[in-house]
Design an enzyme around this catalytic site. Structure first.
Site, short mmCIF file in Angstrom:
data_model
loop_
_atom_site.label_atom_id
_atom_site.label_comp_id
_atom_site.label_asym_id
_atom_site.label_seq_id
_atom_site.Cartn_x
_atom_site.Cartn_y
_atom_site.Cartn_z
N THR A 1 0.83 -1.21 0.00
CA THR A 1 0.00 0.00 0.00
C THR A 1 0.86 1.26 0.00
OG1 THR A 1 -0.30 -0.73 2.28
CG2 THR A 1 -2.25 -0.65 0.92
N ARG A 2 2.06 1.13 0.60
CA ARG A 2 2.87 2.34 0.77
C ARG A 2 3.48 2.87 -0.53
NH1 ARG A 2 7.11 1.61 5.33
NH2 ARG A 2 6.89 -0.62 4.97
N MET A 3 3.48 2.06 -1.59
CA MET A 3 3.98 2.57 -2.88
C MET A 3 2.98 3.55 -3.50
SD MET A 3 7.00 1.33 -3.43
CE MET A 3 7.41 1.50 -5.16
N LYS A 4 1.74 3.51 -3.03
CA LYS A 4 0.67 4.37 -3.55
C LYS A 4 0.62 4.30 -5.08
CE LYS A 4 0.43 7.73 0.24
NZ LYS A 4 1.31 7.07 1.20
#
Ligand code: UD1
Ligand code: CA
Length: 248
Positions: A15-18
């Site tokens: 999720t953190r790569m957006k």
């Protein structure tokens, strides 16, 4: 005894790569980051490469389909790193030799370090060798717990660590060299009895130790090399490092 095999974990969702693109397909200098990991495994003489896919599996498989030495194993639900490796059991059923376990999001891994890890596994006739690194920036990583004599005892995840354990600066890079048979026998004994209710690959080390097998941990990686890419910022950082290495 066959040449080493490698299992590369790439099923998790990031999720953190957006970004809509699966994490391991994010390009670094024009190539999907997982290809650098595959290259490092090949440089360490690995012959069978099993990529564990899950999140956006079809997209990852399509992007890597032209690599004739890769097999895919599907982890349809992400129940932890140990569960992910379990998915490669069929692919490696006939494999009698060492197995490297790597993550698909660590493009700076060097083939020479993986060779060293495999060499240490062989030399020590170890069921498992944990590849570690030393860093003050240990937040979020598994800590390496040793006894007073310095012998490896277990890996403790941040979320399960006591304050004393949390202070340990030797961390699990997520790169392991296992004896293949021992790996799958330990995986069958994993239990999700931790704060995240996951099957932790890291518990295999302690399981094998308790089964009176040889388990060692060696700091063969520098922390930069073992860096996992979790954000766009880290992706840019990794590209910069690879760029400067290529002009050296
Ligand atoms: C893991 C290690 C930790 C180590 C860290 C290094 C465990 C329990 N912990 O933590 O000790 O310091 O890596 O980065 O192994 N994945 C799957 N399927 C799953 C879960 C994960 O394929 O069900 C993949 C992820 O896509 C990723 C890799 O495995 O590539 C590591 O998973 P991640 O959730 O990042 O592990 P950590 O909790 O960071
Ligand atoms: Ca991680």
């Amino acid at each position: 005894m066959s040449r080493p095999a490698a299992v590369i974990l790439a099923a998790g969702k990031s999720t953190r790569m957006k970004s809509e693109l699966p994490k391991v397909l994010h390009p670094v200098l024009g190539r999907p980051m997982i290809e650098y990991v595959l290259d490092a495994a090949r440089a360490a003489n690995c012959e069978k490469l099993v990529v564990i896919v899950g999140h956006k599996a079809d997209e990852v498989k399509a992007a890597l389909a032209h690599h004739s030495d890769i097999q895919f194993a599907l982890q349809s639900e992400q129940k932890g790193t140990g569960h992910a490796v379990m998915m490669s059991a069929e692919n490696l059923a006939d494999h009698d030799g060492p197995v490297l376990v790597l993550a698909g999001d660590t493009p700076l891994l060097k083939g020479s370090s993986l060779s060293r890890l495999l060499g240490l596994q062989k030399e020590n006739q170890a069921a498992c060798v944990v590849g570690t690194a030393i860093t003050e920036a240990n937040h979020g990583l598994g800590r390496i717990v040793r006894d007073a004599a310095g012998q490896f005892l277990r890996i403790v995840e941040q979320k399960d660590a006591t304050p004393e354990e949390a202070a340990i600066e030797e961390i699990n890079t997520g790169c392991f060299a296992f004896d293949g048979r021992q790996l799958f026998s330990a995986l069958q004994r994993l239990k999700p009895d931790n704060s995240q209710a996951e099957y932790y690959l890291t518990d295999c080390a302690e399981i094998l130790l308790k089964a009176v097998q040889t388990v060692k941990a060696f700091p063969v990686f520098d922390i930069q090399e073992a860096m996992g890419v979790n954000t766009q910022e880290q992706l840019a950082e990794v590209a910069e490092i690879l760029q400067s290495e290529s002009v050296e």
